[in-house]
Design a protein around this motif. Structure first.
Motif, short mmCIF file in Angstrom:
data_model
loop_
_atom_site.label_atom_id
_atom_site.label_comp_id
_atom_site.label_asym_id
_atom_site.label_seq_id
_atom_site.Cartn_x
_atom_site.Cartn_y
_atom_site.Cartn_z
N GLY A 149 7.66 -10.19 0.87
CA GLY A 149 7.11 -10.80 2.08
C GLY A 149 7.50 -10.03 3.32
N ALA A 150 8.73 -9.52 3.35
CA ALA A 150 9.18 -8.72 4.49
C ALA A 150 8.38 -7.43 4.58
CB ALA A 150 10.67 -8.43 4.37
N ALA A 151 8.15 -6.78 3.44
CA ALA A 151 7.38 -5.53 3.45
C ALA A 151 5.95 -5.77 3.94
CB ALA A 151 7.37 -4.93 2.05
N LYS A 152 5.36 -6.87 3.48
CA LYS A 152 4.00 -7.21 3.90
C LYS A 152 3.95 -7.52 5.39
CE LYS A 152 0.15 -10.31 2.79
NZ LYS A 152 -0.30 -11.42 1.91
N VAL A 191 5.48 0.27 2.64
CA VAL A 191 6.88 -0.10 2.92
C VAL A 191 7.58 -0.38 1.59
CG1 VAL A 191 8.43 -1.68 4.13
CG2 VAL A 191 6.16 -1.18 5.08
N GLN A 192 8.76 0.16 1.43
CA GLN A 192 9.63 -0.18 0.30
C GLN A 192 10.98 -0.63 0.85
OE1 GLN A 192 8.99 3.72 -1.78
NE2 GLN A 192 8.92 2.44 -3.62
N ILE A 193 11.50 -1.72 0.33
CA ILE A 193 12.79 -2.26 0.78
C ILE A 193 13.70 -2.36 -0.44
CG2 ILE A 193 13.96 -4.16 1.95
CD1 ILE A 193 11.26 -4.94 3.16
N VAL A 194 14.89 -1.82 -0.33
CA VAL A 194 15.85 -1.83 -1.43
C VAL A 194 17.15 -2.44 -0.93
CG1 VAL A 194 17.02 -0.48 -3.20
CG2 VAL A 194 14.82 0.31 -2.28
N ARG A 195 17.61 -3.48 -1.60
CA ARG A 195 18.87 -4.13 -1.23
C ARG A 195 19.88 -3.96 -2.35
NH1 ARG A 195 18.09 -10.11 -0.50
NH2 ARG A 195 18.47 -10.14 -2.76
N ILE A 196 21.09 -3.56 -2.01
CA ILE A 196 22.15 -3.39 -3.00
C ILE A 196 22.80 -4.74 -3.24
CG2 ILE A 196 24.21 -2.09 -3.62
CD1 ILE A 196 21.72 -0.37 -3.04
N ASP A 200 5.05 -7.59 -7.36
CA ASP A 200 5.99 -8.68 -7.22
C ASP A 200 7.38 -8.12 -7.01
OD1 ASP A 200 4.00 -10.50 -7.61
OD2 ASP A 200 4.32 -10.62 -9.80
N ARG A 201 8.22 -8.90 -6.33
CA ARG A 201 9.58 -8.46 -6.07
C ARG A 201 10.31 -8.26 -7.40
NH1 ARG A 201 14.81 -10.17 -5.23
NH2 ARG A 201 14.39 -12.27 -5.99
N ALA A 202 11.06 -7.17 -7.45
CA ALA A 202 11.77 -6.86 -8.69
C ALA A 202 13.26 -6.87 -8.46
CB ALA A 202 11.34 -5.48 -9.21
N THR A 203 14.00 -7.48 -9.36
CA THR A 203 15.45 -7.38 -9.34
C THR A 203 15.83 -6.44 -10.47
OG1 THR A 203 15.74 -9.60 -8.47
CG2 THR A 203 17.63 -8.62 -9.59
N GLU A 232 14.77 -12.01 8.61
CA GLU A 232 14.16 -13.34 8.70
C GLU A 232 13.71 -13.86 7.34
OE1 GLU A 232 12.26 -13.27 13.23
OE2 GLU A 232 10.98 -12.94 11.47
N ARG A 233 13.31 -12.96 6.44
CA ARG A 233 12.74 -13.41 5.17
C ARG A 233 13.74 -13.45 4.03
NH1 ARG A 233 9.20 -12.11 8.55
NH2 ARG A 233 7.06 -12.91 8.50
N GLY A 234 14.97 -13.13 4.30
CA GLY A 234 16.02 -13.29 3.29
C GLY A 234 15.72 -12.59 1.98
N ASP A 235 15.60 -13.38 0.90
CA ASP A 235 15.38 -12.80 -0.42
C ASP A 235 13.93 -12.39 -0.67
OD1 ASP A 235 18.02 -13.04 -1.09
OD2 ASP A 235 17.77 -14.97 -2.11
N ASP A 236 13.02 -12.79 0.20
CA ASP A 236 11.60 -12.47 0.00
C ASP A 236 11.34 -11.06 0.54
OD1 ASP A 236 8.92 -12.44 -0.47
OD2 ASP A 236 8.40 -13.90 1.09
#
Length: 596
Positions: A234-237, A254-259, A9-12, A227-231
């Motif tokens: 979902g973007a990685a998938k 795929v790993q996505i990290v947003r600051i 699951d997405r983690a903050t 396109e997927r914003g905060d998801d």
């Protein structure tokens, strides 16, 4: 910790304070068209203060598909990094900590490859190798540290594309055949690509294996994330699905990290005790303060008050150091004060002052250090301005041992002077006062700007520090050289001129004054060692304090000339006095001739 080979699951992930570092993380990993997923990925965030001292770590590995041990290698690389990185010294820089952990992992994987090769009947083959690519992203303060080995990739979204930040380590043999040129476990040693990049709020980083970025264009990567914003999950998938649709036959990770937030420039102190205030009034002798019985006043200065005390529960003696009331509101002074005890607690040398053991947490801001018996070197020099060479060598050796303990932890003292050296009754040397120390790991963690003022005493400071540069190991070498010179002669190698200089041009004009004189007998090899240690240009100095100590006690042939040097080098003052006298005589003779 967020880790594994499968979807999470997405983690903050964020610092516990409202002003700390915060990121959002999305991940996806699957076997794709292969029977087994040999990729492994993970992320970890510690609690305070480690999130500030060590940062947030994200790692990705891709075990080679030709080996049945590829998955084990990938999992070992990621788990070892995410656990062992946080066990390294808080004083170390990110680069030093990561390099040590990665090198140890590589050595283990290579050892396993050799072991399984020896145990196999065929003498070893490609399917026995513990080999994997490896990529890691460490976010600390306002900097992203990238570590790269192999053909995984780290990219950052920029405009309408994903800009690659790493270069694939591949050896191209033909248009259809390529091989890994670098990987963990491939050899006994591994070369690591490292970058340190400033980060901004809103930056997005992508870590991908070659099964993904070889089949999805940088523009498509960027579009799918946007396109997927905060998801982010979902973007990685979606990115993995596109790679599969485009013909990928490899595992997909795929790993996505947003600051989401950076540490604020005015963030509260994260060091232990940083949220405490100094006591409202300075404790008086005979009173009990915070569980300590105040027994005496050791020093009162413009920056601090130093008192002797004893723990009322344990009876152990200690020195309590309080920030002067005039500096209570000075952020730089408060930070330096916190560093005193923090640095001492991370040094294990008999030549470095140790913190006092506390039986209870403090309720106010002050430092508690061990109580030493003896006098400062300044007290000794006030009584005997010029010490014998044997005593100087002994004291310099003790100081150097303390400095080496600091340098091994990537610390620079930056304030070496007679007042910060203690001499015990038996002659034991102890280095004290670490408030001005520069610690690589702490410097990286700071969100605030470095102090503009020089932290130490100007008379013993290195030229580059006087120009406003940060202290380095060679800066401590310079200060130790000046201290040795001062103990021998009672003077300074450049007089008072160096302390007044603020530009490289002015400093290059300064002339070294030889230590030897009519009153001080200094051997040539000692003179040579001193001259090199206090060279104006850092590159001309000793690289380590140990080299200076060795040359101070062992004649270096390079400093011993078969013939005595000319008077102009041995004693410039006497040389010019002689020249002036000769000129004066010539003037008198010429005047007499003209008069006739």
């Amino acid at each position: 910790m967020v880790a594994g080979r499968d979807h999470r699951d997405r983690a903050t992930i964020q610092d516990e304070t409202a002003t700390g570092l915060a990121v959002s993380l999305g991940q996806w990993s699957e076997a794709g068209r292969k029977a087994q997923n040999q990729d492994f990925h993970g992320a970890i965030v510690p609690g305070r203060p480690a999130i500030t001292t060590k940062g947030i770590a994200i790692a990705l590995a891709d075990g080679i598909s030709s080996s049945s041990f590829g998955r084990i290698a990938a999992e070992t690389a990621v788990k070892s990094f995410l656990s062992d990185y946080y066990c390294t010294s808080e004083a170390w820089s990110v680069r030093q900590s990561a390099a040590q952990v990665i090198a140890a992992t590589n050595a283990w994987l290579h050892g396993e490859t050799r072991r399984t090769a020896r145990s196999s009947h065929d003498g070893g083959s490609d399917d026995r190798g513990h080999v994997t690519t490896f990529d890691a992203l460490v976010l600390k303060g306002r900097t992203a540290h990238l570590f790269h080995i192999g053909d995984g990739r780290i990219a950052r979204l920029s405009g309408h594309t994903a800009e690659p930040l790493t270069e694939d380590h591949r050896l191209t043999l033909s248009a259809s055949e390529t091989h890994l040129a670098r990987a963990l476990g491939m050899g006994p040693h591994v070369e690591i690509d490292h970058q340190a990049l400033p980060i901004r709020q809103g930056d997005v980083f992508l870590l991908t294996t070659d099964g993904v970025h070889d089949y999805v264009s940088p523009a498509a990567l960027c579009r799918l994330v946007r396109e997927r914003g905060d998801d982010l999950d979902g973007a990685a998938k979606a990115i993995a699905a596109m790679a599969l649709e485009n013909g990928s036959t490899d595992n997909l990770t795929v790993q996505i990290v947003r600051i989401d937030r950076l540490p604020a420039a005015d963030a509260a102190e994260w060091l232990e005790g940083g949220d405490l205030e100094p006591p409202a009034a300075m404790p008086e002798v005979g009173t009990i303060f915070d569980g300590w019985r105040i027994e005496g006043v050791l020093h009162v200065g413009p920056r601090s008050h130093v008192l002797s005390a004893r723990d009322v529960e344990t009876g152990k003696a200690a020195v309590l150091k309080f920030l002067a009331s005039d500096l209570a509101g000075d952020p730089a002074a408060r930070r330096a004060f916190l560093m005193e005890e923090w640095v001492a607690a991370r040094l294990s040398s008999p030549h470095c002052l140790k913190p006092a053991s506390r039986s209870r947490p403090p309720t106010a801001r002050y430092a508690a250090m061990e109580l030493l018996d003896g006098h400062t070197l300044r007290t000794v020099l006030d009584e005997t301005p010029q010490l014998p060479l044997a005593d100087v060598c002994r004291i310099v050796t003790g100081i150097a041992n303390g400095l080496q303990a600091m340098h091994r932890k990537e610390m620079v003292h930056q304030d070496l002077r007679p007042e910060n050296v203690m001499l015990g009754p038996d002659g034991h040397v102890t280095l004290i006062d670490f408030g001005a120390a520069r610690v690589a790991g702490v410097a990286e963690a700071r969100a605030f700007d470095a102090d503009s003022r020089h932290p130490g005493a100007l008379q013993f400071a290195a030229p580059e520090q006087l120009r406003g540069d940060v202290g380095r190991v060679r800066s401590d070498v310079f200060s130790l050289g000046v201290l040795a010179y001062h103990m021998l002669t009672g003077r300074l190698p450049y007089g008072a001129a160096l302390a007044r200089s603020r530009s490289a041009r002015d400093q290059r004009r300064l002339a070294y004054q030889p230590a030897g004189s009519e009153t001080v007998d200094v051997p040539d090899f000692v003179e040579g060692a001193l001259r090199r240690a206090v060279a104006i240009e850092p590159a001309r100095r000793y690289a380590e304090v140990a080299e200076f100590v060795h040359d101070l006690a062992h004649p270096n042939p390079a400093f011993v000339s078969p013939e005595a040097p000319p008077l102009a080098l041995r004693n410039p003052v006497r040389f010019w006095q002689a020249v002036s006298a000769i000129l004066a005589i010539l003037v008198v003779i010429l005047a007499a001739l003209l008069a006739r």
